[in-house]
Design an enzyme around this catalytic site. Structure first.
Site, PDB file in Angstrom:
ATOM      1  N   THR A   1       0.829  -1.209   0.000  1.00  0.00           N
ATOM      2  CA  THR A   1       0.000   0.000   0.000  1.00  0.00           C
ATOM      3  C   THR A   1       0.860   1.256   0.000  1.00  0.00           C
ATOM      4  O   THR A   1       0.540   2.243  -0.673  1.00  0.00           O
ATOM      5  CB  THR A   1      -0.937   0.007   1.215  1.00  0.00           C
ATOM      6  OG1 THR A   1      -1.774  -1.155   1.163  1.00  0.00           O
ATOM      7  CG2 THR A   1      -1.815   1.251   1.233  1.00  0.00           C
ATOM      8  N   CYS A   2       1.948   1.219   0.722  1.00  0.00           N
ATOM      9  CA  CYS A   2       2.845   2.380   0.809  1.00  0.00           C
ATOM     10  C   CYS A   2       3.427   2.723  -0.565  1.00  0.00           C
ATOM     11  O   CYS A   2       3.539   3.897  -0.926  1.00  0.00           O
ATOM     12  CB  CYS A   2       3.978   2.103   1.789  1.00  0.00           C
ATOM     13  SG  CYS A   2       3.425   1.622   3.436  1.00  0.00           S
ATOM     14  N   SER A   3       3.777   1.692  -1.335  1.00  0.00           N
ATOM     15  CA  SER A   3       4.418   1.901  -2.629  1.00  0.00           C
ATOM     16  C   SER A   3       3.433   2.144  -3.762  1.00  0.00           C
ATOM     17  O   SER A   3       3.745   2.875  -4.710  1.00  0.00           O
ATOM     18  CB  SER A   3       5.283   0.678  -2.992  1.00  0.00           C
ATOM     19  OG  SER A   3       6.355   0.535  -2.086  1.00  0.00           O
TER      20      SER A   3
END
Length: 250
Positions: free
Chosen positions: A51-53
């Site tokens: 999700t962060c990337s």
């Protein structure tokens, strides 16, 4: 279950950070990062994680100019990762509009009350996901993800939520992408038009082996370039020139 408390109205923790930039060690601190500035901060569990990337970092990077147009001086992404990892992630993501700040020892995150134990994932201690607006070192607003069945929710700490807190009428930039072919003179001319107009776009060169099928399936066309804006097909080089001209005149 750990309870997260908002720190709105309080100063950000006083911490010194070491980070890597262009292969060199550098140092900064809370005062240098926040004094006399309006800063958008978002913190996430880890570099290179899904999700962060795929969403959290890219969207802040994408909306950076809109944030600046609404009074934000800097955007900081913070994670409990070491400086080498954060530097590599920044290069991998191409996020030139966001400062990736490694809180490797978790000092800032712990003082924020946002340090969580993710040993079950072999992560060790990491940051809970949140975002905040900081004015001259004081936390004005925080968006903290709510704990529940999901061990990493992503509902309120996103870029759009923080942007609309700043200005509910803020307009996100158009998402522009162009299907092209290497060596195509019409594609080159279209790119030059977009560049001269200062329009950010994603160039998607199609390999010869799939070009005809891809063009037919995506744009119902047989030639390049083909431009899309916010998911809508604009069309070929002539249509692109007309769209750019209309945009300039608006």
């Amino acid at each position: 279950m750990q309870k997260f408390q908002s720190r709105e109205g309080q100063p950000v923790p006083d911490v010194t950070f070491r980070y890597r930039e262009n292969g060199e060690w550098k140092e900064t601190n809370t005062e240098q990062l926040f004094k006399g500035k309006t800063v958008a901060v978002f913190s996430l569990p880890g570099a290179f994680t899904p999700t962060c990337s795929s969403t959290h970092l890219p969207r802040f990077n994408e909306l950076a100019e809109t944030f600046r147009a609404n009074g934000v001086d800097d955007i900081i992404c913070l994670a409990v990762n070491d400086p080498f990892v954060m530097e590599s992630w920044g290069k991998d993501q191409g996020c030139d509009n966001v400062f990736l700040l490694p809180d490797g020892n978790g000092c800032f995150t712990e003082q924020m009350g946002m340090l969580v134990d993710k040993t079950e994932l072999n992560f060790g201690k990491r940051s809970w996901r949140y975002s905040m607006l900081v004015r001259d070192g004081i936390i004005e607003k925080m968006f903290i993800e709510e704990q529940g069945a999901d061990d990493d929710p992503f509902e309120v700490s996103d870029a759009d939520t923080l942007l609309h807190y700043l200005n509910k009428d803020a307009q996100a930039p158009d998402l522009v992408a162009m299907l092209s072919r290497e060596g195509c003179p019409f594609c080159h001319k279209a790119k030059q038009l977009l560049d001269d107009a200062g329009i950010a776009y994603a160039d998607i060169p199609l390999p010869d082996s799939i070009r005809n099928r891809a063009l037919g399936a995506i744009a119902k066309a047989q030639t390049v370039p083909q431009l899309f804006v916010n998911g809508k097909l604009i069309g070929d080089s002539e249509a692109i020139a007309q769209w750019v001209a209309e945009r300039k005149a608006a």
